[in-house]
Design a protein around this motif. Structure first.
Motif, mmCIF file in Angstrom:
data_model
loop_
_atom_site.group_PDB
_atom_site.id
_atom_site.type_symbol
_atom_site.label_atom_id
_atom_site.label_comp_id
_atom_site.label_asym_id
_atom_site.label_seq_id
_atom_site.Cartn_x
_atom_site.Cartn_y
_atom_site.Cartn_z
ATOM 1 N N LYS A 77 0.845 -1.207 0.000
ATOM 2 C CA LYS A 77 0.000 0.000 0.000
ATOM 3 C C LYS A 77 0.875 1.250 0.000
ATOM 4 C CE LYS A 77 -2.248 -1.743 3.569
ATOM 5 N NZ LYS A 77 -3.150 -1.830 4.712
ATOM 6 N N GLY A 78 0.211 2.412 0.018
ATOM 7 C CA GLY A 78 0.932 3.667 0.242
ATOM 8 C C GLY A 78 1.334 4.448 -0.995
ATOM 9 N N TRP A 79 0.787 4.095 -2.168
ATOM 10 C CA TRP A 79 1.199 4.760 -3.408
ATOM 11 C C TRP A 79 -0.026 5.161 -4.229
ATOM 12 C CZ3 TRP A 79 -0.644 2.326 -7.752
ATOM 13 C CH2 TRP A 79 -1.149 1.027 -7.525
ATOM 14 N N ILE A 80 0.229 6.028 -5.181
ATOM 15 C CA ILE A 80 -0.817 6.396 -6.148
ATOM 16 C C ILE A 80 -0.134 6.657 -7.489
ATOM 17 C CG2 ILE A 80 -0.729 8.878 -5.531
ATOM 18 C CD1 ILE A 80 -3.852 8.829 -6.038
ATOM 19 N N THR A 81 -0.834 6.337 -8.562
ATOM 20 C CA THR A 81 -0.309 6.673 -9.888
ATOM 21 C C THR A 81 -1.381 7.436 -10.662
ATOM 22 O OG1 THR A 81 0.962 5.801 -11.757
ATOM 23 C CG2 THR A 81 -0.951 4.505 -11.100
ATOM 24 N N ARG A 82 -0.948 8.453 -11.419
ATOM 25 C CA ARG A 82 -1.890 9.303 -12.161
ATOM 26 C C ARG A 82 -1.317 9.598 -13.536
ATOM 27 N NH1 ARG A 82 -0.617 12.185 -7.574
ATOM 28 N NH2 ARG A 82 -2.189 12.343 -5.940
ATOM 29 N N THR A 83 -2.168 9.551 -14.551
ATOM 30 C CA THR A 83 -1.730 9.923 -15.898
ATOM 31 C C THR A 83 -2.965 10.323 -16.725
ATOM 32 O OG1 THR A 83 -0.707 9.162 -17.957
ATOM 33 C CG2 THR A 83 -1.762 7.478 -16.629
ATOM 34 N N PRO A 84 -2.806 11.272 -17.649
ATOM 35 C CA PRO A 84 -3.945 11.609 -18.520
ATOM 36 C C PRO A 84 -4.093 10.644 -19.699
ATOM 37 C CG PRO A 84 -2.108 13.114 -18.938
ATOM 38 C CD PRO A 84 -1.671 12.190 -17.827
ATOM 39 N N GLU A 85 -3.069 9.797 -19.941
ATOM 40 C CA GLU A 85 -3.056 8.943 -21.145
ATOM 41 C C GLU A 85 -3.547 7.527 -20.846
ATOM 42 O OE1 GLU A 85 -2.215 10.173 -24.001
ATOM 43 O OE2 GLU A 85 -1.494 12.103 -23.235
ATOM 44 N N ALA A 86 -4.527 7.055 -21.628
ATOM 45 C CA ALA A 86 -5.050 5.695 -21.419
ATOM 46 C C ALA A 86 -3.985 4.643 -21.714
ATOM 47 C CB ALA A 86 -6.273 5.467 -22.297
ATOM 48 N N GLN A 87 -3.193 4.860 -22.778
ATOM 49 C CA GLN A 87 -2.152 3.891 -23.143
ATOM 50 C C GLN A 87 -1.127 3.745 -22.006
ATOM 51 O OE1 GLN A 87 -1.783 1.892 -26.109
ATOM 52 N NE2 GLN A 87 -0.327 0.972 -24.686
ATOM 53 N N GLU A 88 -0.729 4.885 -21.470
ATOM 54 C CA GLU A 88 0.235 4.873 -20.369
ATOM 55 C C GLU A 88 -0.381 4.217 -19.127
ATOM 56 O OE1 GLU A 88 3.356 5.477 -20.061
ATOM 57 O OE2 GLU A 88 3.500 5.520 -17.873
ATOM 58 N N PHE A 89 -1.661 4.506 -18.905
ATOM 59 C CA PHE A 89 -2.343 3.913 -17.741
ATOM 60 C C PHE A 89 -2.384 2.385 -17.862
ATOM 61 C CE2 PHE A 89 -6.320 3.323 -15.075
ATOM 62 C CZ PHE A 89 -5.700 3.646 -13.876
ATOM 63 N N LEU A 90 -2.648 1.911 -19.086
ATOM 64 C CA LEU A 90 -2.677 0.466 -19.325
ATOM 65 C C LEU A 90 -1.295 -0.147 -19.034
ATOM 66 C CD1 LEU A 90 -4.110 -2.073 -20.307
ATOM 67 C CD2 LEU A 90 -3.628 -1.382 -22.652
ATOM 68 N N SER A 91 -0.235 0.531 -19.479
ATOM 69 C CA SER A 91 1.132 0.032 -19.191
ATOM 70 C C SER A 91 1.372 -0.042 -17.693
ATOM 71 C CB SER A 91 2.200 0.963 -19.775
ATOM 72 O OG SER A 91 2.057 1.055 -21.131
ATOM 73 N N ARG A 92 0.862 0.939 -16.970
ATOM 74 C CA ARG A 92 1.080 0.947 -15.518
ATOM 75 C C ARG A 92 0.274 -0.167 -14.833
ATOM 76 N NH1 ARG A 92 1.438 7.435 -14.020
ATOM 77 N NH2 ARG A 92 2.798 7.975 -15.767
ATOM 78 N N LEU A 93 -0.949 -0.407 -15.327
ATOM 79 C CA LEU A 93 -1.740 -1.514 -14.765
ATOM 80 C C LEU A 93 -1.066 -2.857 -15.072
ATOM 81 C CD1 LEU A 93 -5.429 -0.458 -15.566
ATOM 82 C CD2 LEU A 93 -4.119 -0.069 -13.456
ATOM 83 N N ASP A 94 -0.478 -2.937 -16.282
ATOM 84 C CA ASP A 94 0.241 -4.170 -16.652
ATOM 85 C C ASP A 94 1.478 -4.385 -15.785
ATOM 86 O OD1 ASP A 94 -1.412 -5.255 -18.585
ATOM 87 O OD2 ASP A 94 -0.524 -4.108 -20.214
ATOM 88 N N ALA A 95 2.024 -3.308 -15.250
ATOM 89 C CA ALA A 95 3.187 -3.446 -14.359
ATOM 90 C C ALA A 95 2.766 -4.071 -13.030
ATOM 91 C CB ALA A 95 3.833 -2.089 -14.121
ATOM 92 N N ILE A 96 1.539 -3.820 -12.613
ATOM 93 C CA ILE A 96 1.028 -4.397 -11.357
ATOM 94 C C ILE A 96 0.450 -5.801 -11.613
ATOM 95 C CG2 ILE A 96 -0.664 -4.139 -9.481
ATOM 96 C CD1 ILE A 96 1.291 -1.930 -9.245
#
Lengths: 204, 272
Positions: A77-96
């Protein structure tokens, strides 16, 4: 529709979604955000701003132990991620949760291949070849004990070949499920351990 | 510099990964990020045998209809010939599946450009003030008495390095588990300086712990706070010789170029 477009369509401004241990939302200023579900009321979250940072974060649990299984129920826990780009958001979800958004989309489009555990085990070679010899009774043990205890995914695969796969019934709305279409390397390894135990029992 | 430009295709880098070593998959991700930033593919993905996304999970993630698949493995062998084609359901150099064309390239370790990368990696470890003419280069592999293939890739690189443009005093191969053993490095070399490069795709217990002990630069396997610390104490003075020890070749950022070289070679070989 591409994966990126599908993700953007699922998260219009103001929308909230669950995804495993994650809470996803699109803010009023159109930012895609994700954080741990249990951090919903936490004001001081550490900002992680790239897939690389998130991948590194998801690599270890609170005790610093390596997490080879990304859907183990111990995401820090203890983190947050934010981005305006859907493609970038998908990459970040894929990292988790690597590939699990795409897996869900493939399932909804009836494109997801679901492989019975016995078929996965029969395919193994080398030190894992023995896993195919596991009895039907023990095969069930993998699903009910090993997978259920260690992983948040919903299993779709049947244990034996020729059986229909379990239909997925969503328990919650506004939730992207973590689906398991085929047993992972850890489950295969567990099958190997059980098969070795069985062979030793027969020998004695 | 490579000139691969395939914005309509995806690149898929395959790694072994590990359920125990958190650094095993790191080089694959690093090289994927480097290649992705170059913009030469529509998308760049990694998949692993022992981590996620797995070889079996990867297909829903890839949206391009043409995929170049490059194994980030050192040699042709059990994995590249048996496990990877089986898990990815590949039937030959190019597999047509539904509307996808999947091109299976050779593993990175077998590309001729690895030779230059090994030489440059060694020079970087030594630093500019040390002359290669006064230095023995040892390429260290795992080696196993169970398979000749394990040492084959190391031996062929050593041959190429001996004929290469960097004039090392000596170039030798050595192994952890078969002769010539890396623990005998001092007897096998005569140059005043020795530089040792592990021929592995990632750093792990072998490069962090086993080889340092076999070289005599660590008294016993230690679980240091940062495993990479082992590479920061160069050079080591041992019995009047100066020894440099480097990280695995697979961690060199230039390996991204070798991945692209394998894609370019695939196109050349199969006329694409």
């Amino acid at each position: 529709m591409t994966l990126e477009e599908t993700l953007a369509a699922l998260l219009p401004i103001g929308k909230k979604l669950g995804f495993g241990e994650l809470h996803l939302r699109r803010t009023e200023d159109a930012l895609f955000t994700a954080h741990h579900r249990e951090d919903a009321n936490e004001p001081n979250l550490h900002s992680l701003d790239s897939a690389r940072e998130l991948r590194e974060w998801a690599k270890y649990d609170d005790e610093g132990a390596f997490r080879p299984l990304k859907t183990a129920p111990n995401l820090r826990k203890g983190w947050i991620t934010r981005t305006p780009e859907a493609q970038e958001f998908l990459s970040r979800l894929d990292a988790i949760y690597p590939g699990l958004f795409a897996t869900w989309v493939a399932y909804t489009q009836e494109r997801l291949r679901i492989v019975p555990l016995r078929e996965t085990l029969k395919r193994q070679s080398g030190m894992y070849r023995i896993s195919a010899k596991i009895s039907t009774e023990r095969v069930e043990q993998i699903r009910k004990e090993f997978c259920a205890r260690n992983c948040l995914r919903t299993i779709l695969w049947p244990s034996e070949e020729g059986s229909a796969h379990d239909p997925f019934v969503p328990e919650k709305i506004d939730e992207i499920p973590l689906l398991c279409s085929e047993a992972c390397t850890l489950a295969i390894n567990h099958a190997r351990v059980l098969a070795l135990e069985e062979s030793l029992t027969k020998t004695h | 510099m490579n000139s691969v430009s395939k914005p309509e295709s995806a690149l898929l880098i395959l790694g072994h990964g590990s359920t125990e070593n958190p650094d095993s998959s790191a080089p694959c991700w690093d090289h994927a990020e480097t290649i992705s930033a170059m913009g030469c593919f529509g998308s760049v993905h990694c998949a692993f045998w022992k981590e996620e996304p797995s070889f079996r999970q990867i297909w829903p993630m890839i949206e391009e209809r043409e995929v170049y698949i490059v194994p980030n493995f050192i040699s042709e062998g059990y994995f590249t010939k048996q496990v990877l084609p089986r898990e990815l359901e590949l039937s030959g150099p190019t597999t047509i599946r539904e509307d996808m064309r999947l091109h299976y390239c050779a593993p990175v370790g077998s590309h001729p450009s690895m030779t230059k990368l090994l030489a440059n990696h060694a020079l970087e470890i030594m630093g500019e003030t040390v002359r290669p003419e006064d230095t023995a280069l040892i390429i260290v592999g795992h080696g196993t008495s169970l398979s000749k293939n394990s040492a084959k890739a190391v031996k062929s690189q050593v041959q190429a390095l001996r004929q290469g443009s960097v004039p090392f005093a000596e170039v030798l191969d050595a192994y952890m588990e078969e002769a010539p053993y890396i623990s005998d490095w001092a007897k096998q070399t005569s140059a005043a300086n020795v530089v040792v490069v592990p021929f592995f795709v990632a750093d792990g217990l072998h490069s962090y712990q086993d080889i340092p002990v076999l070289l005599g630069i660590e008294p016993e396997p230690t679980a240091a706070a940062s495993h990479r610390e082992v590479f920061r104490h160069n050079p080591h003075m041992i019995n009047g010789r100066t020894l440099w020890y480097g990280s695995s070749i697979g961690t060199d950022p230039s390996l991204a170029e070798v991945i692209l070289d394998q894609v370019a070679d695939f196109d050349l070989k199969y006329g694409l």
